[in-house]
Write an enzyme that holds these catalytic residues in place. Structure first.
Site, mmCIF file in Angstrom:
data_model
loop_
_atom_site.group_PDB
_atom_site.id
_atom_site.type_symbol
_atom_site.label_atom_id
_atom_site.label_comp_id
_atom_site.label_asym_id
_atom_site.label_seq_id
_atom_site.Cartn_x
_atom_site.Cartn_y
_atom_site.Cartn_z
ATOM 1 N N LYS A 195 1.486 9.516 -18.663
ATOM 2 C CA LYS A 195 3.104 8.727 -18.864
ATOM 3 C C LYS A 195 2.051 7.335 -18.069
ATOM 4 O O LYS A 195 2.105 8.106 -16.565
ATOM 5 C CB LYS A 195 3.997 9.476 -18.028
ATOM 6 C CG LYS A 195 5.482 8.928 -18.157
ATOM 7 C CD LYS A 195 6.282 9.349 -17.674
ATOM 8 C CE LYS A 195 6.411 9.013 -16.328
ATOM 9 N NZ LYS A 195 6.706 7.652 -15.397
ATOM 10 N N GLY A 248 -0.390 8.293 -7.711
ATOM 11 C CA GLY A 248 0.977 7.749 -6.901
ATOM 12 C C GLY A 248 0.955 8.059 -5.857
ATOM 13 O O GLY A 248 -0.100 8.249 -5.542
ATOM 14 N N GLY A 253 3.287 12.840 -5.731
ATOM 15 C CA GLY A 253 2.268 13.590 -5.556
ATOM 16 C C GLY A 253 2.712 15.500 -5.252
ATOM 17 O O GLY A 253 1.607 16.419 -6.307
ATOM 18 N N GLU A 270 -4.374 11.494 -7.120
ATOM 19 C CA GLU A 270 -4.965 10.222 -6.299
ATOM 20 C C GLU A 270 -3.990 9.387 -5.586
ATOM 21 O O GLU A 270 -3.059 9.298 -6.433
ATOM 22 C CB GLU A 270 -5.274 9.682 -7.807
ATOM 23 C CG GLU A 270 -6.771 10.416 -8.280
ATOM 24 C CD GLU A 270 -7.707 10.101 -7.999
ATOM 25 O OE1 GLU A 270 -8.026 9.644 -5.850
ATOM 26 O OE2 GLU A 270 -9.079 10.774 -8.169
ATOM 27 N N CYS A 304 -4.518 0.762 -3.866
ATOM 28 C CA CYS A 304 -4.523 2.582 -2.655
ATOM 29 C C CYS A 304 -5.894 1.982 -1.956
ATOM 30 O O CYS A 304 -5.325 2.978 -0.996
ATOM 31 C CB CYS A 304 -4.829 3.765 -3.380
ATOM 32 S SG CYS A 304 -6.388 3.023 -4.771
ATOM 33 N N GLU A 406 1.907 4.506 4.384
ATOM 34 C CA GLU A 406 1.518 3.339 3.832
ATOM 35 C C GLU A 406 2.179 1.933 3.412
ATOM 36 O O GLU A 406 3.749 2.231 3.169
ATOM 37 C CB GLU A 406 1.711 4.235 2.243
ATOM 38 C CG GLU A 406 0.437 2.845 1.424
ATOM 39 C CD GLU A 406 0.464 3.487 0.297
ATOM 40 O OE1 GLU A 406 1.107 4.142 -0.699
ATOM 41 O OE2 GLU A 406 -1.332 3.131 -0.288
#
Ligand code: NAD
Length: 517
Positions: A195, A248, A253, A270, A304, A406
């Site tokens: 997805k 993501g 996550g 990840e 990322c 982030e």
């Protein structure tokens, strides 16, 4: 619709037609059991990142589509495993040849929907090929092992695929992440349901279709598009899925790992990062400034591994940050389709608002803008979408939100350090642990510092060098498990230990017997 959106829509219509995705009511947005299918659940609206206006609608796949996809993968996977390992490798190489001649339209499709500079999208298509070629080579090299056990048994280990794996990817590099996870999953012998992000639905379907039609069994790879809470949740909860691989945010996550844990299904996560880029005073400063700039501003910071925290030795702090701010002002920010553009808009409104809020809050908390901090002022008026100029913030302390969360945008914060220990302390003062870099000419110090960074990838006098051959992943809130290389391949299979009695007369021990230890 302003003229820019109209043009993007016309180009998008042409590309969807070119790839056979155009539909009567909504475009096809799923590749399931060898067929292109439109979803029939909730309508999802795609917004043009350049203008902020509505671009196109499609429909969420929903749980029934996920069911079809999982069943198709479960049916195709034994056929895939029935081939010899070498034949699987040949088929993967054959599959990737299906992309030949389609690279440019694929790059254009991504560029329009993701708002990514066309040159970056072309590079991403190149990575798709690289990943398939690399993992195709692994198909017939997944040797098992023989263990020298202390009994008369022959004990060997073979690597067994999970069966069907579920993969979920984000919007920042849709083609890269799709191939990054599809290729090792197939090489290890699995079927896949993937997805993509609901914000960038199309290129993964096109890639899957081209690959399958050029050489893979029907139904082996399935792509379903829709929201995380509907299609994504149906995928993580589906009983056919033997492993979840997620790329993501840490927030999602956690939900994926929890969904896996409920069914006792393992996951690879990840996730995001807050990577430190450390510049010592003896570094070649031209290189360090160029490296710091590429580390944060490529992909408009939506990466990322973005080097979002610049740590500079105090004696050169002023010089490095001033040079960096001047260099940032020279980056061509513009329309994704322009060949000269190095930085486009952010991909979506939520991200744009998040980045602007982070900047504003940092300034309110005492940080100082050296450059950027808002929309660039030289864009066409109609480009009223999600552009943010390359930004540098100083007077930041490690306890500020901007230093801990982030940002995922073109925002660099710079902090000064006094000595090596201070640099390492600051670098590790984060819950994330994805990447980091050290710029210095003292070889011993470079290795010493690299060895102390709690980060899955460390660069010395470099940044963002990444290869499908080398393991990639995080510590802490950057996730767990590894992608790329042999470690990435091993995530997609389970070691099975087989014991064969070789003595003339079998002696079956009651309990552990003499073989213990
Ligand atoms: P996100 O977590 O919002 O979404 C990622 C994917 O998860 C999407 O496909 C989304 O639909 C799906 N999803 C969301 N909730 C779900 C749920 N409850 N169940 C199932 N699926 C669900 O992330 P994003 O905003 O798309 O991407 C940005 C993030 O991705 C950043 O944090 C970035 O650092 C990270 N990222 C990490 C890597 C890496 O390799 N470590 C690579 C690229 C991006």
């Amino acid at each position: 619709m302003n003229a820019l959106t109209q043009r993007a829509r016309a180009q998008l219509d042409d590309l969807l037609a070119h790839f056979g995705l155009a539909g009567d009511e909504v475009p096809a947005s799923n590749w399931v059991d060898g067929r292109l299918l439109a979803g029939d659940a909730e309508v999802i609206e795609l917004i043009d990142p350049v203008t902020g206006e509505a671009l196109l609608r499609y429909r969420d796949a929903g749980a029934e589509m996920v069911e079809r996809a999982a069943e198709a993968a479960a049916k195709a996977q034994p056929q895939w495993m029935a081939l010899t390992a070498s034949e699987r490798g040949r088929r993967m190489n054959q599959a990737i040849s299906g992309l030949a001649g389609q690279e440019e339209p694929l790059a254009r499709l991504e560029s329009i929907v993701a708002g990514k500079p066309i040159r970056d999208c072309r590079a991403e298509v190149g990575k798709v090929r690289e990943m398939f070629e690399y993992y195709a080579g692994w198909c017939d090299k997944q040797h098992g092992e023989v263990i020298p056990v202390a009994t008369s048994h022959l004990n060997y280990v073979r690597y067994v695929p999970y069966g069907v794996v579920g993969q979920i990817t984000p919007w920042n590099a849709p083609m890269f992440t799709c191939a990054w996870q599809l290729a090792p999953a197939l090489a290890a012998g699995n079927g896949v349901v993937l997805k993509p992000s609901e914000l960038t639905p199309f290129t993964s379907i096109v890639i899957a279709r081209l690959l399958e039609q050029a050489g893979l069994p029907r139904g082996l790879i399935n792509i379903v598009n829709g929201l995380g809470t509907s299609t994504g949740a149906a995928l993580t909860d589906h009983p056919r899925i033997g492993k979840l691989v997620f790329v993501g945010s840490p927030q999602s996550g956690r939900l994926i790992a929890e969904a896996g844990a409920r069914r006792l299904v393992p996951s690879v996560l990840e996730l995001g990062g807050k990577s430190a880029n450390i510049v010592f005073a003896d570094a070649r400063l031209d290189d360090a400034v160029a490296g710091a700039q590429a580390a944060i501003y490529a992909a408009a910071g939506q990466s990322c591994v973005a080097g979002s925290r610049l740590l500079v030795e105090r004696s050169v702090f002023e010089e490095v940050t001033t040079r960096l701010a001047r260099a940032a002002e020279q980056i061509p920010v513009g329309l994704p389709e322009d060949e000269a553009t190095r930085m486009g808009p952010l991909q979506n409104r939520r991200q744009f608002e998040h980045v602007m809020r982070m900047i504003d809050d940092a300034v309110a908390a005492g940080a100082r803008l050296l450059t950027g901090g808002g929309r660039p002022d030289d864009l066409p008026e109609e480009a009223a979408g999600y552009f943010i100029a390359p930004t540098v913030l100083v007077d930041v302390t490690s306890d500020m939100a901007i230093a801990q969360q982030e940002v995922f945008g073109p925002v660099l914060i710079a902090m000064a350090f006094d000595d090596e220990a201070d640099a390492v302390r600051l670098a590790n003062e984060t819950r994330f642990g994805l990447a980091g870099a050290v710029w210095c000419q003292d070889v011993a110090r470079a290795h010493r510092v690299a060895g102390q960074l709690r980060a899955g990838t460390v660069w010395i006098n470099s940044y963002k060098a990444i290869s499908v051959m080398s393991p990639f992943g995080g510590f802490g809130e950057s996730g767990f498990g590894r992608s790329s290389g042999l470690d990435g391949l091993r995530e997609y299979s389970v070691p099975q230990s087989v014991w064969v009695e070789t003595a003339p007369e079998a002696s079956v021990a009651f309990g552990y017997g003499s073989g213990v230890g």
